[in-house]
Design an enzyme around this catalytic site. Structure first.
Site, PDB file in Angstrom:
ATOM      1  N   ASP A 277       0.873  -1.147   0.000  1.00 28.24           N
ATOM      2  CA  ASP A 277       0.000   0.000   0.000  1.00 28.24           C
ATOM      3  C   ASP A 277       0.921   1.210   0.000  1.00 28.24           C
ATOM      4  OD1 ASP A 277      -2.284   1.467   0.137  1.00 28.24           O
ATOM      5  OD2 ASP A 277      -2.249   1.556   2.314  1.00 28.24           O
TER       6      ASP A 277
ATOM      7  N   ASP B   7      -6.504  -0.998   5.855  1.00 32.27           N
ATOM      8  CA  ASP B   7      -5.823  -2.140   5.261  1.00 32.27           C
ATOM      9  C   ASP B   7      -6.223  -3.464   5.893  1.00 32.27           C
ATOM     10  OD1 ASP B   7      -4.484  -0.418   3.682  1.00 32.27           O
ATOM     11  OD2 ASP B   7      -2.717  -0.303   4.957  1.00 32.27           O
TER      12      ASP B   7
END
Lengths: 760, 125
Positions: free
Chosen positions: A442, A650
Site C-alpha cells: 500500500d 488495510d
C-alpha cells in the site's frame, strides 16, 4: 435473578494430608457469605464462591487461619520475568543434577568396559573366576541403573500407568532387558549352561547406553536453553525500578510493580525508561533498537510517547505513565513472541502424527525383531542375538529428533525476529511468508511516509516585495504556525528545517477550504489554493502559472503565496518516499519476488511514485473498500501474496492476503489482522521477515528430513536387516551413540538460525 | 521350530498385541470441567508421566482455567503445548501452572508435552 457471587482462589499453606483439606473446606463453608468452598490438596488451592457484600478475601483468609492453616499472599499476577526466573532456576538445578548423573555413569562405564572385554585375552581369562567377575560387574552397574538411570525407569513407569509411552520407555525397556538377562546369567548361570547356552552378561552395554543417552541429554539441555535466549533477553529488558516524582516534588526510586498510571517519572541520560508513557517536559534522543530494531536514536519531545525498556541517550525528561505491567509495549511483544513459540506449524503435522504413535510402534517392532531372530537364528546363539537386536531397535529409535525438528527452529527464529523488530504472530505466518512470491504494498505510509512534506519552494521573482527567499518562507510559516491544517504543519516543518528567525503573525484567519491569511511584519500574507488568490483578486504571473502547472503534473499539491496583494511564491507539497524504500524494494526483487503497488492516487501520481522506487506493476485509484479485492485479484493469478499495509483501512486486505504484514507499530486492528508486525516503519522489515522465514523453513525441512531418514534407516539396520546380506549387526552401544547424537544434531541445526542477519 | 520357539512366538505376538491395545485402544480417563459461578470452567490436571485426567470436556464459549500440577522432575513433561491455542508453557516441577483459554470452536484439541510424547485432549462441546 440470582445474586452475583465472586470467586476467590487462595493459596493454602501448611496442609499435610487430605483431611486437612476437608477441615479447611468446612471452616470456609461455615464463614458468612460463603456459598461453596473447594480445597484441592494436590494443588494447595482453595476455590471459594462468596457473596461480595458478606464476605471478602480478608474474611476468607481469616476462616483459613482459624482452621489452623495459612494463606500465601499471591502476587497480583506473576510477571513473565518472575516466572522465567523461577523456571531458569529449576532448569539450572536440573542441569547440574543431570551432569552429575552423567559423570557417575561415564566413570563406571569406563571401568566396566575393559573388565567385560577380558575374554579378548584368553591368557588373562584363564586366571579369572568368571562368576566373581560377573558379580563385580553387577555391583559396578547397579549404581548406573539406580542413580544415573533411575529417572528413565520412573518416567517410563509413570507413563505406562497413564497409557502413554515416551523416549524413556524405550530406554528403560532396552536397558532393563539387557540388565535382567545379565542378572539371570550372573545369579543362575546353571540355567543357561544346562540348556547349552553360554551365560553371557551385557553389563557393559547397559552402562554404556545409559552414559551415552545422558550425554545426549546434557548436550540437548545445553542447546535447548539457547533456543529461548532471545526471549529471555527480551524479558530481561524490563526495568526494575522507576524514579517517580512525588506530589511534593521529591524524587523516589520505587520498584516497577508499584508504579501507577498517571505517575510522573524522571529519566536521566543513560537511564532505561521504566515503562510506557508520554513526555511531559524535556526532550531527548532515545535508543529504541531493543523494541523496533531501529539502530538510529529517535528524537522525542514533550507530547511524544516513550516506551519502557528503551534507553535514554542524551537529555533528561519527565514522562507521565500511560501503561504499566502487561499493557506495555515490551509486555505485548513478549506475549506475541510467546504465543508464536507455542503455535504449531502446518509443516509439522506429519511429524506430530508420527510421534504420537512412535514409541508403541517401536516397541512392537522390537518385540517382532526378538521373535524373528529367536525363530530364525541358529539354536545355540538365538537368544543373545534376539536380545541384542531387540535392545538395539529400542535404543536407536529417536522420537526426540522428530519432536524437536520444528519447534526449536520456530523458537530461535521468532526470537531472532523480535530482535530485528519483526514480530511473527505464529508458526503458520512464518510458513506462509516462506511461500510468498508477490508482495503488494500500500503506497501511503508504506513506500511513502504517509504525511505530506514540502518538496518545492519556488519564488521566481521577488522584485517589488523586497523579500529574500528564506525570509519569505518564514513569513509563510508565521501564518501556518497558527493553522491546524496538515498541509500547514508540513510548511512549518519545512521552514523550521531551513532555519531562520521566527516571525510573529497577527490577525490570523482561516478561510475554509481555501487557505489562511494573517498579517506578518505589517504585510498581509495569503497562503492557500488558487481560489483563495482569485477571491482576493490577485492574478498569477505567467511564470508562476507555468511552474504551478509543472508541479501539478508531478501530482503534487500546490500552495500559492501572496504578499501585499501580489502572488510571489509556490509551494509544492507531496507525500514523500521513505529513504529506505528504494533499496528495500530492490532487495525484495533480488529475492525473486514481484513487488506490486496499490494506491488511491490517480494513475499519474501512481506511475510517478512507482517509477521512482522501481516498481513496474501498480493499481491506481483503489478505494479503501477495494483493497482486499486487489489482493484477491492477484491471488486469482495463482500468486501467493504478502500484503504490506499500515492502517485500519488495510485490515481486510491484510486478512485476505496469504500473509499480512502490518508496518509501523501500527494500530491494534492491523496487528490483529496481520501475521507479521514490523516495529520499524520501513520496508527493510519486509525483507527481513521474508529472509528469516526462508531460512527457518529451510532449517525445519532439513531437520525433518534428517529425523525421518535417521529413524527409517536406523530402525531396520538395528533390527538386523543387513545381517542376511552383509552380516552386519548394530551393537546397542553404537545405537545409543547414534541416538544421543541425532537429537543434538537437530538442535544444533536449529541454533544455526541464531546467526541470522540481514545482508545490507 | 522347536517348542521354545513356538512359545516365544506366541508370547511375543501376544505382547505386541497388548502393547497396541494398551496404548492406542484402551479407554481413557475423562473429566468434565467444573464450572464456577463466575462462569469459569476449572479443571485440575496432574502431570506425572502423563496427564490425569487426559481427556477434558469443556463447554464452548466459556473461559477455561486449567491448573497443571507437575508432580515430577522428569524433563519429558517440562513443557506444555496447546498448539490450537498458541500456548507453550514451561511447567515448573512441583508447582501449579495456570493456563487460561477461551474455547470458541467445538472439537477435539490435543495438548502434549514439548516433544509430543505425553498426550491429552481438550474436548470442546
Amino acid at each position: 435473578m440470582e445474586p452475583t457471587t465472586k470467586t476467590e482462589t487462595l493459596d493454602i499453606e501448611g496442609m499435610t494430608c487430605a483431611s486437612c483439606a476437608s477441615a479447611i473446606e468446612k471452616s470456609l463453608s461455615r464463614a458468612p457469605g460463603v456459598q461453596s468452598a473447594m480445597v484441592n490438596f494436590a494443588t494447595e488451592k482453595a476455590t471459594v464462591h462468596y457473596l461480595p457484600g458478606q464476605a471478602s478475601p480478608a474474611s476468607l483468609k481469616e476462616a483459613v487461619v482459624n482452621a489452623g492453616y495459612g494463606v500465601m499472599e499471591r502476587a497480583p499476577d506473576t510477571s513473565a520475568a518472575e516466572r522465567s526466573a523461577e523456571i531458569d532456576r529449576q532448569k539450572a538445578l536440573a542441569y547440574q543434577k543431570l551432569k552429575r548423573r552423567f559423570w557417575v555413569a561415564t566413570v563406571l562405564a569406563i571401568i566396566i568396559m575393559p573388565l567385560s572385554m577380558l575374554m579378548l585375552w584368553p591368557a588373562l581369562m584363564a586366571r579369572v573366576n568368571m562368576p566373581v567377575l560377573n558379580y563385580a560387574l553387577l555391583l559396578l552397574t547397579l549404581p548406573v541403573l539406580a542413580y544415573s538411570g533411575r529417572e528413565f525407569y520412573v518416567s517410563a513407569w509413570n507413563g505406562f500407568k497413564h497409557r502413554s509411552a515416551n523416549m524413556d520407555t524405550l530406554i528403560a525397556v532396552g536397558t532393563g532387558a539387557a540388565f535382567l538377562y545379565s542378572l539371570a546369567a550372573t545369579v543362575v548361570p546353571g540355567f543357561f549352561t544346562s540348556r547349552g547356552l553360554v551365560p553371557e552378561v551385557y553389563y557393559d552395554t547397559t552402562a554404556t547406553i545409559i552414559a551415552l543417552i545422558l550425554l545426549g541429554k546434557v548436550l540437548e539441555l545445553r542447546a535447548k536453553t539457547q533456543t529461548s535466549a532471545a526471549m529471555r533477553s527480551l524479558i530481561g529488558l524490563q526495568a526494575k525500578t522507576a524514579r517517580v516524582v512525588r506530589p511534593n516534588g521529591e524524587e523516589v526510586d520505587v520498584p516497577i510493580e508499584q508504579v501507577q498510571l498517571g505517575d510522573i517519572v524522571v529519566v536521566r541520560p543513560g537511564e532505561k525508561v521504566a515503562t510506557d508513557g508520554r513526555i511531559t517536559e524535556g526532550q531527548s534522543s532515545l535508543d529504541e533498537a531493543m523494541l523496533t530494531g531501529e539502530s538510529l536514536p529517535v528524537t522525542k519531545k514533550a507530547g511524544d510517547p516513550v516506551f519502557g525498556a528503551t534507553l535514554n541517550k542524551t537529555g533528561s525528561f519527565r514522562f507521565e505513565v500511560t501503561k504499566v505491567g502487561s499493557d506495555t509495549m515490551l509486555s505485548q511483544i513478549v506475549k506475541l513472541v510467546e504465543d508464536a513459540q507455542g503455535s504449531r506449524a502446518p509443516i509439522q503435522r506429519l511429524a506430530d502424527k508420527v510421534s504420537s504413535i512412535f514409541v508403541p510402534t517401536v516397541v512392537v517392532i522390537s518385540i517382532l525383531t526378538f521373535v524373528l531372530w529367536f525363530d530364525l537364528a541358529p539354536v545355540d546363539t538365538r537368544l543373545p542375538l534376539a536380545l541384542v537386536n531387540f535392545v538395539a531397535v529400542l535404543i536407536i529409535a529417536c522420537p526426540c529428533a522428530l519432536g524437536l525438528a520444528t519447534p526449536t527452529a520456530i523458537m530461535v527464529s521468532t526470537g531472532k525476529g523480535a530482535e530485528h523488530g519483526v514480530l511473527i504472530r505464529n508458526a503458520e505466518a512464518l510458513e506462509k511468508a516462506y511461500q510468498v512470491n508477490t508482495v503488494l504494498l500500500d503506497k501511503t505510509g508504506t513506500i511513502t511516509r504517509g504525511e505530506p512534506a514540502v518538496t518545492d519552494f519556488l519564488a521566481p521573482s521577488l522584485a517589488g516585495v523586497a523579500q529574500d527567499g528564506p525570509r519569505l518562507l518564514q513569513l509563510v510559516a508565521a501564518v501556518e504556525r497558527q493553522s491546524e491544517h496538515p498541509l500547514a504543519e508540513a510548511v512549518v516543518r519545512h521552514a523550521d528545517a531551513q532555519g531562520g528567525d521566527k516571525l510573529m503573525a497577527t490577525g490570523f484567519r482561516a478561510v475554509e477550504g481555501k487557505g489562511a491569511t494573517a498579517t506578518v511584519g505589517g504585510q498581509a500574507v495569503f497562503i492557500g489554493n488558487r481560489r483563495l488568490l482569485a477571491d482576493e483578486g490577485i492574478t498569477l504571473s505567467p511564470e508562476l502559472t507555468a511552474q504551478a502547472e509543472q508541479l501539478l503534473s508531478q501530482a503534487k499539491t500546490v500552495l500559492y503565496v501572496a504578499v501585499a496583494g501580489q502572488a510571489v511564491a509556490l509551494l509544492g507539497v507531496a507525500d514523500t518516499v521513505r529513504d529506505t524504500s528504494v533499496a528495500a524494494i530492490k532487495e525484495l526483487q533480488a529475492l525473486g519476488i514481484e513487488v506490486v503497488m496499490m494506491t488511491g492516487d490517480n494513475p499519474q501520481t501512481a506511475a510517478q511514485v512507482a517509477g521512482q522506487v522501481g516498481i513496474t506493476r501498480y493499481f491506481a485509484e483503489v478505494l479503501p473498500a477495494e483493497k482486499a479485492g486487489k489482493v484477491k485479484a492477484l491471488q486469482a493469478e495463482g500468486r501467493i501474496v504478502a500484503m504490506v499495509g499500515d492502517g485500519i483501512n488495510d485490515a481486510p486486505a491484510l486478512a485476505q492476503a496469504d500473509i499480512g504484514l502490518a508496518i509501523g507499530s501500527g494500530t491494534d486492528v492491523a496487528m490483529e489482522a496481520a501475521g507479521i508486525t514490523l516495529m520499524r516503519s520501513d520496508l527493510h522489515g519486509v525483507v527481513t521477515a521474508i529472509e528469516l522465514s526462508r531460512q527457518t523453513i529451510r532449517t525445519i525441512k532439513q531437520n525433518l528430513f534428517f529425523a525421518f531418514i535417521y529413524n527409517t534407516l536406523g530402525i531396520p539396520v538395528a533390527a538386523g536387516l543387513l545381517y542376511p546380506f552383509f552380516g552386519i549387526l548394530l551393537s546397542p552401544m553404537l545405537a545409543a551413540a547414534a541416538m544421543a547424537l541425532s537429537s543434538v544434531s537437530v538442535l544444533t541445526n536449529s541454533l544455526r538460525l541464531r546467526s541470522f542477519s540481514v545482508k545490507r | 521350530m522347536d517348542t521354545t520357539a513356538i512359545i516365544v512366538t506366541i508370547v511375543g505376538l501376544g505382547l505386541a498385541a497388548f502393547v497396541l491395545w494398551y496404548f492406542f485402544f484402551s479407554p481413557r480417563q475423562t473429566a468434565s470441567a467444573v464450572s464456577s459461578s463466575s462462569g469459569v470452567q476449572e479443571v485440575d490436571i496432574t502431570v506425572k508421566g502423563g496427564y490425569s485426567p487426559d481427556v477434558i470436556e469443556v463447554e464452548r464459549g466459556k473461559p477455561v482455567r486449567l491448573s497443571f500440577y507437575r508432580d515430577e522432575e522428569n524433563s519429558c513433561s517440562e513443557e506444555l503445548l496447546m498448539p490450537d491455542f498458541s500456548i507453550r508453557r514451561d511447567l515448573p516441577a512441583f508447582k501449579t501452572t495456570l493456563v487460561e483459554l477461551l474455547p470458541e470452536k467445538a472439537g477435539t484439541f490435543p495438548f502434549t508435552c514439548g516433544m509430543g510424547m505425553l498426550r491429552g485432549s481438550l474436548v470442546v462441546k
